[in-house]
Scaffold this motif. Structure first.
Motif, PDB file in Angstrom:
ATOM      1  N   GLU A  11      14.466  75.712  -4.229  1.00  0.00           N
ATOM      2  CA  GLU A  11      13.791  74.847  -3.252  1.00  0.00           C
ATOM      3  C   GLU A  11      12.270  74.998  -3.259  1.00  0.00           C
ATOM      4  N   PHE A  12      11.789  76.212  -3.389  1.00  0.00           N
ATOM      5  CA  PHE A  12      10.355  76.476  -3.256  1.00  0.00           C
ATOM      6  C   PHE A  12       9.711  76.678  -4.635  1.00  0.00           C
ATOM      7  N   ARG A  13       9.698  75.614  -5.401  1.00  0.00           N
ATOM      8  CA  ARG A  13       9.121  75.679  -6.733  1.00  0.00           C
ATOM      9  C   ARG A  13       8.252  74.460  -6.987  1.00  0.00           C
ATOM     10  N   TYR A  14       7.460  74.568  -8.005  1.00  0.00           N
ATOM     11  CA  TYR A  14       6.592  73.467  -8.418  1.00  0.00           C
ATOM     12  C   TYR A  14       6.465  73.503  -9.937  1.00  0.00           C
ATOM     13  N   LYS A  15       6.097  72.381 -10.475  1.00  0.00           N
ATOM     14  CA  LYS A  15       5.972  72.265 -11.926  1.00  0.00           C
ATOM     15  C   LYS A  15       4.493  72.163 -12.300  1.00  0.00           C
TER      16      LYS A  15
END
Length: 162
Positions: A125-129
């Motif tokens: 849930e708490f990720r970014y690319k």
């Protein structure tokens, strides 16, 4: 000067466009607005250097106004008063105290997020690319911002943090 909807608006601002005073709340949009250059192409923004100079203060003013509007002016000055002297805190001290309060609130939300999304749920849930690679958010302000959005309690300040 913050906005033209409150009782404090006096109809004047240091930023004017064609004689119209622009409240501070709109400065970000004004300074970031893309405009057409003389060559007919879109320039990056109207006054990028001025926005860079104002941006930090804009965020500070915004959090002060937000806190001021949470109660009465008397409540604000009770909270932001030097307990020893009884005098109002300086601008710098008020901003520092508000930053400290925000950090504490963010830390609490990070703890809640980790409890609510344990293990791989948090990672998912708490990720970014970035540059095609996935990263897990670790910065407390960014985790708290994401969690506030999930809870539907995102605040106006979140939009200025990016």
């Amino acid at each position: 000067m913050w906005d033209d909807t409150s009782a404090f608006w006096g109809g004047s601002s240091i930023l004017e466009i064609k004689g119209n005073p622009i409240p501070i709340i709109y400065w970000r949009a004004v300074y970031s607005q893309r405009v057409k250059g003389t060559n007919g192409k879109s320039d990056p923004s109207w006054k990028p250097q001025q926005w860079k100079a104002v941006k930090g203060h804009y965020f500070d003013w915004r959090i002060i106004v937000e806190r001021l509007r949470q109660g009465s002016e008397a409540d604000f000055w009770r909270e932001f008063c030097d307990k020893k002297t009884g005098k109002p805190m300086t601008y710098t001290a008020i901003v520092a105290k508000l930053a400290s309060i925000r950090k504490m609130e963010d830390s609490q939300l990070v703890e809640e997020a980790h409890k609510a999304y344990s293990g791989s749920k948090f990672t998912d849930e708490f990720r970014y690319k970035k540059h095609g690679v996935w990263h897990v958010k670790t910065k407390p302000s960014q985790v708290a911002k994401h969690y506030r959005r999930l809870l539907g309690i995102s605040d106006d300040v979140d939009s200025d943090i990016d």
